[in-house]
Design an enzyme around this catalytic site. Structure first.
Site, PDB file in Angstrom:
ATOM      1  CE  LYS A  84      -4.132   1.958   2.633  1.00  0.00           C
ATOM      2  NZ  LYS A  84      -4.498   1.526   3.978  1.00  0.00           N
ATOM      3  CB  SER A 159      -7.597   4.244   2.536  1.00  0.00           C
ATOM      4  OG  SER A 159      -7.366   3.577   3.525  1.00  0.00           O
ATOM      5  CB  SER A 183      -8.338   1.436   5.340  1.00  0.00           C
ATOM      6  OG  SER A 183      -9.149   2.380   5.604  1.00  0.00           O
TER       7      SER A 183
END
Ligand code: GLN
Length: 508
Positions: A84, A159, A183
């Site tokens: 990420k 997210s 997330s």
């Protein structure tokens, strides 16, 4: 190896791929190339990656050389990994999904990245995310949204939608995520993957671009519970560079997952179900899948116990004061002087440049939260807003303490709905925030939570996840229980849930 066999390498779990690598049946170069080919083939549609490494094959070749030389390598050596973009890396840009950090290269690696590299994992690239990890759909990314591999018109969650979509679309067997309010778990729920938020302090956040420091936690994303456990074993444990890092000695999470999949861990397990939750409006297919999972657990010896968590319903409200307050402070460092974007204002002062750079560099949602957080922390309102939210946080922590005096784990649906359509909630922040109604309390209490696929919703055929929550430090329990339910469900389905994704069947 022929094209068609290397193509299949993307369908293997990380554990199976690692076993084949260790046995010398495939090389890391072949495995890495298969995933890079897959990315090249499908990421134009999925947009899970913001950056693909241009030297992954060199890293893989090095692992192959070391293996050939007889070096003892880690359990996941040679396995590709997606990262990420909130996690900083020295060899790839780290933007956290924001224009303000466009092109930023960190002078150091996040601890989880360094540990992954040391264990021989092969970084494939950086995955898309809502800007600074604020969001539930990746639509707040400054670089355009990620698409859900199950249905490209739908959101992959957020997210960390990029990490979840990469794993769901077989672009990577494993990914790293971060979870401040859901997330990792909510993207897992909407993509039919596994996502684990460890106990607060169990995994280092050094080099994770901070959103809300009292809530942020890094964790694994995968297609099976065992794979998440294997990655957690690599990235977890004490880090002197993170002041909140726990000094605990952790058990092997992979061993816990293996025990769960084969053993009788469900016998006598007390699973708490929150009495107040049904009032929060779950999509029928989500509620049905949840009930079916509970019935399956019960049929295999678990005891379902109703518990009360009366303050859960205030979790979202408290979170949206605590998070913006902490975020407004964490994001103050993006001042156009030290990092990233600087927009010149001819004849302007330093303040003018700073204001203009932040105006151009931050998206609407980030600005919204900075304004809200600054307001909540201002002298006249601190007690009324931030102070009250912290009190609610304590009440939620007490709800968990009371519950865990009665049960071993708590189960909830991982999110209220299946993947909604891109564009559906993007202009309605409150609707977006309500996605995290069951995940946020877990961050507020600092306890671990895992989401595993529990089935498909009847009305739309999209994946649904079940969340298990355990007391702080009992992360291994989640791998045990998660793997136990996963084994039963995969048996029922006659194979992994992702095999039933229509787009993936058509190879996207
Ligand atoms: N969706 C939540 C938010 O927007 C959670 C984000 C996260 O866990 N990073 O804040």
């Amino acid at each position: 190896m022929s094209e068609s066999t290397t193509g299949d390498l993307t369908r293997l779990t990380a554990a199976d791929l690692a076993a084949r690598l260790a046995a010398g049946e495939v090389s890391s170069v072949e495995a890495t190339r298969a995933h890079l080919d897959r990315i090249a083939a499908v990421d134009g549609d999925v947009h899970a990656f913001l950056h693909v490494s241009d030297h992954a094959l060199d890293v893989a070749a090095d692992i192959d050389r070391r293996r050939a030389a007889g070096e003892q390598l880690g359990a996941l050596a040679g396995v590709p990994l997606a990262i990420k973009d909130v996690l900083v890396t020295t060899d790839m840009p780290s933007t956290s999904g924001s224009k303000i950090l466009e092109g930023f290269i960190s002078p150091y690696d996040a601890t989880v990245v360094a540990r992954s590299r040391a264990a021989g994992l092969v970084p494939l690239g950086k995955t898309n995310m809502d800007e600074f990890a604020m969001g539930s759909s990746t639509e707040y990314s400054a670089y355009g949204p990620t698409h859900n591999p199950w249905d490209l018109d739908r959101i992959p969650g957020g997210s960390g939608g990029g990490s979840a979509a990469a794993v769901a679309a077989f672009e990577a067997p494993l990914a790293l995520g971060s979870d401040t309010g859901g997330s990792i778990r909510q993207p897992a729920h909407v993509t039919g993957t596994v996502g684990m938020k460890p106990t607060y302090g169990a995994v280092s956040r050094y080099g994770a671009i901070a959103l809300a420091s009292s809530l942020d936690q890094v964790g694994p994303v995968s297609r099976t519970v065992l794979d998440s456990a294997l990655l957690h074993d690599v990235i977890g444990g004490h880090d002197p560079n993170d002041a909140t890092s726990l000094e605990d000695a952790w058990p092997s999470f992979a061993a816990a997952a293996r025990e769960g999949a084969t053993g009788d861990v469900l016998k006598g397990l007390k699973v708490g179900v929150i009495r107040e939750l049904p009032d929060t409006g779950f999509q029928p297919g989500v509620a049905a899948s949840f009930r079916a999972s509970l019935a399956l657990l019960e049929a295999h010896g678990a005891e379902i116990v109703e518990i009360s968590a009366p303050h859960f319903e205030y979790g979202v409200a408290a979170y949206y004061l605590i998070l913006p307050a902490e975020a407004s402070s964490n994001l103050a460092k993006f001042d156009s002087v030290r990092f990233g974007l600087r927009v010149d204002v001819p004849g302007g002062t330093v303040e003018d440049v700073m204001a203009r750079s932040r105006e151009v560099g931050f998206g609407d949602e980030v600005k919204r939260r900075i304004i809200l957080g600054t307001y909540a922390l201002s002298a006249g309102y601190y007690d009324a807003y931030y102070g009250s939210a912290q009190k609610v946080r304590t009440l939620i922590q007490r709800d968990f303490d009371d519950a865990f005096a009665q049960v071993d784990v708590i189960a909830t649906p991982s999110a209220p709905t299946t993947a909604f359509r891109l564009g559906e909630k993007v202009d309605d922040p409150i609707q977006m925030y309500l996605n995290d109604v069951t995940t946020i309390p877990v961050n507020l209490a600092g306890v671990p939570g895992i989401s595993i696929p529990s089935g498909l919703a009847e009305e739309d055929g999209l994946p649904v996840g079940i969340q298990f929550v355990a007391p702080a430090r009992q992360d291994a329990r989640l791998y045990r229980v998660g793997a136990a339910l996963e084994a039963l469900l995969v048996d029922d389905w006659g194979g992994p849930l992702l095999d039933r994704a229509p787009r993936l069947g058509g190879n996207l």
